[in-house]
Design a protein around this motif. Sequence first.
Motif: not given
Length: 213
Positions: A17-45
Amino acid sequence: MADAPKEIRLAECENLIKQIRDVISVNIVLGDNKEIEEIHILAEDTRNAKQLVRDVETLLRVEYGLDLDHKKISVVQLKNEQKLLQDKRVKFTAIQYSLQGSQLEALVELTSDKRSCQGKSCGVNSSSNRLRLFAEATLNALNDFLDSGTTVFLEDVVQYPMGRRNMISAALTYMQGPSEEYLVGSALIKQDEKEAVVRATLDAINRRIPIDI
């Protein structure tokens, strides 16, 4: 029949995801079932946030066969002046450790936009002391970024459950001349408690230290 979604490897997915243009940082939160619950992205505007979300959805669909609800993706965009401040903050870049008998030596490397510094701490490798060693190594690395007359020292570092996850919190005392401030930072344990200790320590201090750029 559609193929089953590919297993999500946290670090690999965040790096993609960091390879996507304008993305600075990424934090992915997985649930107990190892599936993605949340994705938080810091990016340029420089682009619309909705376009960034669509890019993430497309990447997950192509790489992992996953159709993720766009509501699980949040984007925070920094203006140019905020981006300059972000670049000047101290960042965690490496962690190492070695064991010799009952002794553990922790090494942490921190980097600003112009230089890197390493800090070490050595002590007994007990469950209660191990977290302190990595927090102390982090603060020792910070010493080279501090102005003269400024001191930061560790009060305590603890691990505790919060909801379904485990957290690390670090408590520091920050002294600049005669003034004294008590700081607390926290970090979610994603895969490695040692990295969480470093991130919790930086969370406490990173917006307050006068970095020597």
